[in-house]
Each structure stands twice: as structure tokens, then as C-alpha cells.
Motif scaffolding. Structure first.
Motif, PDB file in Angstrom:
ATOM      1  N   THR A 138      26.208 -23.623 -45.959  1.00 31.37           N
ATOM      2  CA  THR A 138      24.878 -23.623 -45.368  1.00 31.37           C
ATOM      3  C   THR A 138      24.706 -22.570 -44.294  1.00 31.37           C
ATOM      4  OG1 THR A 138      25.565 -25.253 -43.758  1.00 31.37           O
ATOM      5  CG2 THR A 138      24.604 -26.082 -45.800  1.00 31.37           C
ATOM      6  N   ALA A 139      25.728 -21.816 -43.980  1.00 33.42           N
ATOM      7  CA  ALA A 139      25.617 -20.867 -42.870  1.00 33.42           C
ATOM      8  C   ALA A 139      24.712 -19.692 -43.215  1.00 33.42           C
ATOM      9  CB  ALA A 139      26.994 -20.357 -42.486  1.00 33.42           C
ATOM     10  N   ASP A 140      24.619 -19.328 -44.492  1.00 32.99           N
ATOM     11  CA  ASP A 140      23.852 -18.157 -44.883  1.00 32.99           C
ATOM     12  C   ASP A 140      22.402 -18.490 -45.218  1.00 32.99           C
ATOM     13  OD1 ASP A 140      26.202 -16.772 -44.583  1.00 32.99           O
ATOM     14  OD2 ASP A 140      26.757 -16.979 -46.697  1.00 32.99           O
ATOM     15  N   ARG A 141      22.034 -19.748 -45.243  1.00 35.48           N
ATOM     16  CA  ARG A 141      20.684 -20.136 -45.665  1.00 35.48           C
ATOM     17  C   ARG A 141      19.818 -20.433 -44.451  1.00 35.48           C
ATOM     18  NH1 ARG A 141      22.200 -24.823 -49.726  1.00 35.48           N
ATOM     19  NH2 ARG A 141      20.272 -25.558 -48.852  1.00 35.48           N
ATOM     20  N   PRO A 142      18.494 -20.367 -44.613  1.00 38.66           N
ATOM     21  CA  PRO A 142      17.605 -20.728 -43.501  1.00 38.66           C
ATOM     22  C   PRO A 142      17.702 -22.223 -43.207  1.00 38.66           C
ATOM     23  CG  PRO A 142      16.339 -19.942 -45.406  1.00 38.66           C
ATOM     24  CD  PRO A 142      17.782 -19.868 -45.759  1.00 38.66           C
ATOM     25  N   TRP A 143      17.350 -22.610 -41.997  1.00 38.54           N
ATOM     26  CA  TRP A 143      17.518 -23.979 -41.540  1.00 38.54           C
ATOM     27  C   TRP A 143      16.683 -24.964 -42.335  1.00 38.54           C
ATOM     28  CZ3 TRP A 143      13.384 -26.764 -39.769  1.00 38.54           C
ATOM     29  CH2 TRP A 143      12.232 -26.039 -39.433  1.00 38.54           C
ATOM     30  N   TYR A 144      15.471 -24.555 -42.755  1.00 34.12           N
ATOM     31  CA  TYR A 144      14.608 -25.497 -43.464  1.00 34.12           C
ATOM     32  C   TYR A 144      15.171 -25.819 -44.847  1.00 34.12           C
ATOM     33  CZ  TYR A 144      12.794 -20.922 -44.889  1.00 34.12           C
ATOM     34  OH  TYR A 144      12.673 -19.635 -45.298  1.00 34.12           O
ATOM     35  N   SER A 145      15.924 -24.900 -45.430  1.00 39.27           N
ATOM     36  CA  SER A 145      16.578 -25.205 -46.711  1.00 39.27           C
ATOM     37  C   SER A 145      17.648 -26.270 -46.513  1.00 39.27           C
ATOM     38  CB  SER A 145      17.202 -23.945 -47.298  1.00 39.27           C
ATOM     39  OG  SER A 145      16.211 -23.004 -47.599  1.00 39.27           O
ATOM     40  N   ASN A 146      18.357 -26.175 -45.418  1.00 38.82           N
ATOM     41  CA  ASN A 146      19.390 -27.178 -45.124  1.00 38.82           C
ATOM     42  C   ASN A 146      18.772 -28.552 -44.899  1.00 38.82           C
ATOM     43  OD1 ASN A 146      21.345 -25.215 -45.299  1.00 38.82           O
ATOM     44  ND2 ASN A 146      21.338 -24.816 -43.095  1.00 38.82           N
ATOM     45  N   VAL A 147      17.622 -28.570 -44.197  1.00 40.22           N
ATOM     46  CA  VAL A 147      16.956 -29.856 -43.951  1.00 40.22           C
ATOM     47  C   VAL A 147      16.505 -30.463 -45.268  1.00 40.22           C
ATOM     48  CG1 VAL A 147      14.946 -30.953 -42.893  1.00 40.22           C
ATOM     49  CG2 VAL A 147      16.258 -29.281 -41.607  1.00 40.22           C
ATOM     50  N   TRP A 148      15.887 -29.644 -46.126  1.00 43.18           N
ATOM     51  CA  TRP A 148      15.384 -30.151 -47.400  1.00 43.18           C
ATOM     52  C   TRP A 148      16.526 -30.638 -48.291  1.00 43.18           C
ATOM     53  CZ3 TRP A 148      10.904 -31.900 -48.383  1.00 43.18           C
ATOM     54  CH2 TRP A 148      10.543 -32.193 -49.683  1.00 43.18           C
ATOM     55  N   ASP A 149      17.642 -29.927 -48.286  1.00 45.25           N
ATOM     56  CA  ASP A 149      18.804 -30.375 -49.052  1.00 45.25           C
ATOM     57  C   ASP A 149      19.340 -31.706 -48.512  1.00 45.25           C
ATOM     58  OD1 ASP A 149      18.701 -28.247 -50.754  1.00 45.25           O
ATOM     59  OD2 ASP A 149      20.263 -27.091 -49.703  1.00 45.25           O
ATOM     60  N   GLY A 150      19.292 -31.868 -47.206  1.00 44.77           N
ATOM     61  CA  GLY A 150      19.716 -33.132 -46.613  1.00 44.77           C
ATOM     62  C   GLY A 150      18.844 -34.297 -47.060  1.00 44.77           C
ATOM     63  N   VAL A 151      17.523 -34.045 -47.148  1.00 44.01           N
ATOM     64  CA  VAL A 151      16.602 -35.097 -47.618  1.00 44.01           C
ATOM     65  C   VAL A 151      16.888 -35.422 -49.086  1.00 44.01           C
ATOM     66  CG1 VAL A 151      14.176 -35.616 -48.102  1.00 44.01           C
ATOM     67  CG2 VAL A 151      14.807 -34.538 -45.942  1.00 44.01           C
ATOM     68  N   ASP A 152      17.071 -34.416 -49.891  1.00 40.99           N
ATOM     69  CA  ASP A 152      17.379 -34.652 -51.296  1.00 40.99           C
ATOM     70  C   ASP A 152      18.696 -35.414 -51.456  1.00 40.99           C
ATOM     71  OD1 ASP A 152      15.097 -33.443 -52.233  1.00 40.99           O
ATOM     72  OD2 ASP A 152      16.039 -31.468 -52.529  1.00 40.99           O
ATOM     73  N   HIS A 153      19.672 -35.026 -50.675  1.00 42.90           N
ATOM     74  CA  HIS A 153      20.976 -35.666 -50.732  1.00 42.90           C
ATOM     75  C   HIS A 153      20.870 -37.140 -50.313  1.00 42.90           C
ATOM     76  CE1 HIS A 153      25.306 -35.910 -50.789  1.00 42.90           C
ATOM     77  NE2 HIS A 153      25.310 -36.359 -49.545  1.00 42.90           N
TER      78      HIS A 153
END
Length: 159
Positions: A138-153
């Protein structure tokens, strides 16, 4: 007239009859004594058992309350000691916060503050940074992508 043999026989039979009556009377008396003794002992034992049971019932609840209250008192005393120690720590902290040098030190440690003319450096532990970056990539991706992946997960774990 009675002969001597008749007197002996009569006296022997009389003696046996008297002996039998005496023995029967002794047996009857001993049975009565045993029954009287047994009845008296049973009555005393029953009364003693009743008194003991009454005492146990009468003292059970107050003793339970006493033990419970002693436990509560010791718990409250322990909490009071902890509160006194916390008050003492807070008084010490309050006294330290009156010192400007202490406040500056806290600002430097926690807020990474530097005075004018100073150069601030932040040292990053290479192992910690490497672990954080490789956890989920997740270090190379924007923060909102990480948040959205967390919701999906989180949604996928719920089902």
C-alpha cells in the motif's frame, strides 16, 4: 406332715419361681432404663441439634454480609490508595508543566518542533518502513485507495 424330700422339692421349686420372677423383673427394669435413657438422650440430642441449626441459620446471613462488607472495605481502601498515588503523580506533573524548559522538551519529543536556526532530522527505522510497505503493498498507492480496500476487505470478512 411333709417329708424332708418334699420340703426340699417345694423349696427348690419355690426358689426357682422366685429366681425366675427376680430375673424377669431385672430384665424388665433394664429394658425400661434403656428405653428411658435412649428417649432422654434422643430428646437432648434433638434439642441440641435444633439449637445448633437455629444458630447457624440466625448467623449465616449476618456473617455473609460481614465478609462481603469487609471485602468491599478492603477494595475501597485499595482504590483510595491508588487515587492518592495518582493525585500525587498529577501534582508532580503539574509542577513540571510550570517549567518552560520541560514544555520545550515535550514539544521537541512529541511534536518534532525545532527552534529557529535549528535543523530537524527524522530518522526512520529501515526495517519498520520496509515492513509497512510490504504489508499489503500500500505504500505506492494513494490513501483513498487504501481506505476503499479496507472497506471492501471488512465487507468480505463480515459475510
Amino acid at each position: 406332715m411333709a417329708r424332708k424330700g418334699d420340703q426340699d422339692r417345694f423349696s427348690t421349686s419355690t426358689r426357682l419361681r422366685l429366681l425366675g420372677e427376680q430375673t424377669a423383673a431385672r430384665v424388665y427394669r433394664s429394658q425400661n432404663r434403656r428405653q428411658a435413657r435412649r428417649s432422654r438422650l434422643t430428646g437432648r440430642a434433638a434439642f441440641l441439634a435444633l439449637v445448633v441449626c437455629s444458630l447457624v441459620v440466625a448467623l449465616a446471613y449476618p456473617m455473609r454480609q460481614y465478609v462481603s462488607q469487609r471485602s468491599d472495605i478492603s477494595d475501597q481502601e485499595r482504590r483510595m490508595d491508588e487515587a492518592k498515588q495518582q493525585v500525587e503523580r498529577l501534582r508532580d506533573e503539574k509542577a513540571r508543566l510550570q517549567d518552560n524548559l520541560y514544555i520545550q522538551r515535550l514539544a521537541r519529543e512529541h511534536l518534532h518542533m525545532v527552534l529557529p536556526g535549528e535543523t530537524g532530522y527524522t530518522v526512520i527505522d529501515p526495517e519498520a518502513a520496509e515492513q509497512r510497505g510490504t504489508e499489503e503493498g500500500t505504500a505506492d498507492r494513494p490513501w483513498y485507495s487504501n481506505v476503499w480496500d479496507g472497506v471492501d476487505h471488512a465487507d468480505s470478512n463480515k459475510q
